[in-house]
Design a protein around this motif. Structure first.
Motif, PDB file in Angstrom:
ATOM      1  N   VAL A 155       4.744  22.891 -16.169  1.00 36.25           N
ATOM      2  CA  VAL A 155       6.090  22.514 -16.585  1.00 36.25           C
ATOM      3  C   VAL A 155       6.644  21.420 -15.685  1.00 36.25           C
ATOM      4  O   VAL A 155       7.189  20.408 -16.164  1.00 36.25           O
ATOM      5  N   GLU A 156       6.506  21.605 -14.377  1.00 40.04           N
ATOM      6  CA  GLU A 156       7.045  20.625 -13.438  1.00 40.04           C
ATOM      7  C   GLU A 156       6.348  19.270 -13.586  1.00 40.04           C
ATOM      8  O   GLU A 156       6.996  18.222 -13.575  1.00 40.04           O
ATOM      9  N   TYR A 157       5.038  19.287 -13.744  1.00 40.63           N
ATOM     10  CA  TYR A 157       4.277  18.034 -13.878  1.00 40.63           C
ATOM     11  C   TYR A 157       4.648  17.300 -15.168  1.00 40.63           C
ATOM     12  O   TYR A 157       4.914  16.096 -15.148  1.00 40.63           O
ATOM     13  N   GLU A 158       4.670  18.013 -16.299  1.00 38.81           N
ATOM     14  CA  GLU A 158       4.933  17.342 -17.577  1.00 38.81           C
ATOM     15  C   GLU A 158       6.365  16.837 -17.663  1.00 38.81           C
ATOM     16  O   GLU A 158       6.603  15.746 -18.206  1.00 38.81           O
ATOM     17  N   LEU A 159       7.305  17.570 -17.142  1.00 43.70           N
ATOM     18  CA  LEU A 159       8.689  17.087 -17.155  1.00 43.70           C
ATOM     19  C   LEU A 159       8.848  15.892 -16.232  1.00 43.70           C
ATOM     20  O   LEU A 159       9.510  14.906 -16.580  1.00 43.70           O
ATOM     21  N   ARG A 160       8.241  15.970 -15.071  1.00 49.56           N
ATOM     22  CA  ARG A 160       8.319  14.862 -14.103  1.00 49.56           C
ATOM     23  C   ARG A 160       7.669  13.599 -14.653  1.00 49.56           C
ATOM     24  O   ARG A 160       8.114  12.482 -14.378  1.00 49.56           O
ATOM     25  N   GLU A 216       1.367  17.389 -28.554  1.00 52.23           N
ATOM     26  CA  GLU A 216       0.468  18.415 -28.018  1.00 52.23           C
ATOM     27  C   GLU A 216       0.604  18.524 -26.502  1.00 52.23           C
ATOM     28  O   GLU A 216      -0.368  18.734 -25.782  1.00 52.23           O
ATOM     29  N   SER A 217       1.825  18.400 -26.012  1.00 54.53           N
ATOM     30  CA  SER A 217       2.057  18.615 -24.585  1.00 54.53           C
ATOM     31  C   SER A 217       1.726  20.062 -24.241  1.00 54.53           C
ATOM     32  O   SER A 217       1.824  20.970 -25.082  1.00 54.53           O
ATOM     33  N   GLY A 218       1.321  20.297 -23.003  1.00 54.26           N
ATOM     34  CA  GLY A 218       1.021  21.655 -22.579  1.00 54.26           C
ATOM     35  C   GLY A 218       2.211  22.576 -22.752  1.00 54.26           C
ATOM     36  O   GLY A 218       2.059  23.733 -23.155  1.00 54.26           O
ATOM     37  N   CYS A 219       3.407  22.065 -22.465  1.00 57.48           N
ATOM     38  CA  CYS A 219       4.619  22.881 -22.597  1.00 57.48           C
ATOM     39  C   CYS A 219       4.814  23.358 -24.037  1.00 57.48           C
ATOM     40  O   CYS A 219       5.174  24.506 -24.273  1.00 57.48           O
ATOM     41  N   ARG A 220       4.581  22.470 -24.978  1.00 60.02           N
ATOM     42  CA  ARG A 220       4.766  22.850 -26.381  1.00 60.02           C
ATOM     43  C   ARG A 220       3.655  23.797 -26.847  1.00 60.02           C
ATOM     44  O   ARG A 220       3.918  24.742 -27.587  1.00 60.02           O
ATOM     45  N   ILE A 221       2.422  23.545 -26.422  1.00 55.80           N
ATOM     46  CA  ILE A 221       1.308  24.410 -26.819  1.00 55.80           C
ATOM     47  C   ILE A 221       1.550  25.837 -26.336  1.00 55.80           C
ATOM     48  O   ILE A 221       1.390  26.811 -27.077  1.00 55.80           O
ATOM     49  N   GLY A 247      -6.204  18.374 -14.189  1.00 58.42           N
ATOM     50  CA  GLY A 247      -6.367  19.819 -14.332  1.00 58.42           C
ATOM     51  C   GLY A 247      -5.606  20.642 -13.309  1.00 58.42           C
ATOM     52  O   GLY A 247      -5.121  21.736 -13.630  1.00 58.42           O
ATOM     53  N   GLU A 248      -5.491  20.155 -12.086  1.00 57.17           N
ATOM     54  CA  GLU A 248      -4.787  20.911 -11.054  1.00 57.17           C
ATOM     55  C   GLU A 248      -3.334  21.154 -11.439  1.00 57.17           C
ATOM     56  O   GLU A 248      -2.759  22.195 -11.093  1.00 57.17           O
TER      57      GLU A 248
END
Length: 214
Positions: free
Chosen positions: A83-88, A102-107, A73-74
């Protein structure tokens, strides 16, 4: 989120003002979602024309709330950290939607596109006159934004549905602000914050080449 909750433009304004932090250099996801809940109530209050979009928005809000309350969650506290977390972590499908649909970036991108339509529509409403046709204002905003991501059959169905939208004064009543002048004053106050939210998200996604996710 109850579909019977009453829409309040004032509450939406407070949420979107609160979501911008660090001199408009980031967006707090929780406050962004709260603002979106208000926009869902707005869409629901206008009838079935917006129902398929509001239902889709509700499902996306719920997904993001699960991410926020989860073990990671953090990382989902702000747009930038997400964005930085999901790409990394290779959690974003950049070429085709297969592993992480259903990635956060896409949502957030999907919500961002609908947000642009509502932003343009409310701005047109702010500058409208008593003679303005709401159906035309809504269709123009849709054509300049969300229609670009819909197939022809959805565009036709949506534009046909706009013809059933209520009159301008009904929209002002739905906003639960007060007189026509009070509604216009609130819109004048709200729209710059909506623009800042949109502009920041657009710039962040552009920087990371995420605006055209599948």
């Amino acid at each position: 989120m109850s579909s019977t909750e009453k829409f309040s433009l004032r509450e939406v304004l407070v949420s979107f003002k609160s979501c911008l932090v660090y001199d408009n250099q980031d967006i707090l996801v929780e406050h962004y979602l709260n603002g979106w809940k208000g926009l869902v109530r707005f869409m629901n209050s206008l009838g079935t024309v917006f129902s398929f979009m509001s239902k889709d928005a509700v499902s996306k809000i719920q997904i993001m709330e699960i991410y926020l309350s989860g073990e990671q969650g953090e990382h989902y506290r702000t747009f930038q950290s997400m964005v930085e977390y999901e790409l990394r972590s290779n959690l974003v499908d950049l070429n085709k939607r297969d592993n992480h649909p259903e990635s956060g970036c896409r949502i957030i991108l999907c919500l961002h596109r609908v947000f642009r339509w509502l932003q343009l529509f409310l701005e047109k409403l702010r500058t409208s006159t008593e003679d303005s046709k709401i159906s035309n204002l809504c269709a123009e905003a849709y054509s300049d934004s969300l229609a670009n991501y819909h197939p022809w059959n959805i565009r036709k169905k949506t534009n046909d549905a706009f013809m059933d939208l209520p009159a301008r004064n009904t929209f002002f009543e739905v906003m639960d602000v007060g007189t026509t002048e009070e509604v216009l004053d609130m819109l004048r106050e709200a729209m710059p914050y909506a623009s800042n939210v949109y502009d920041f998200t657009q710039a962040l996604y552009s920087k990371h080449n995420l605006l055209d996710l599948p």
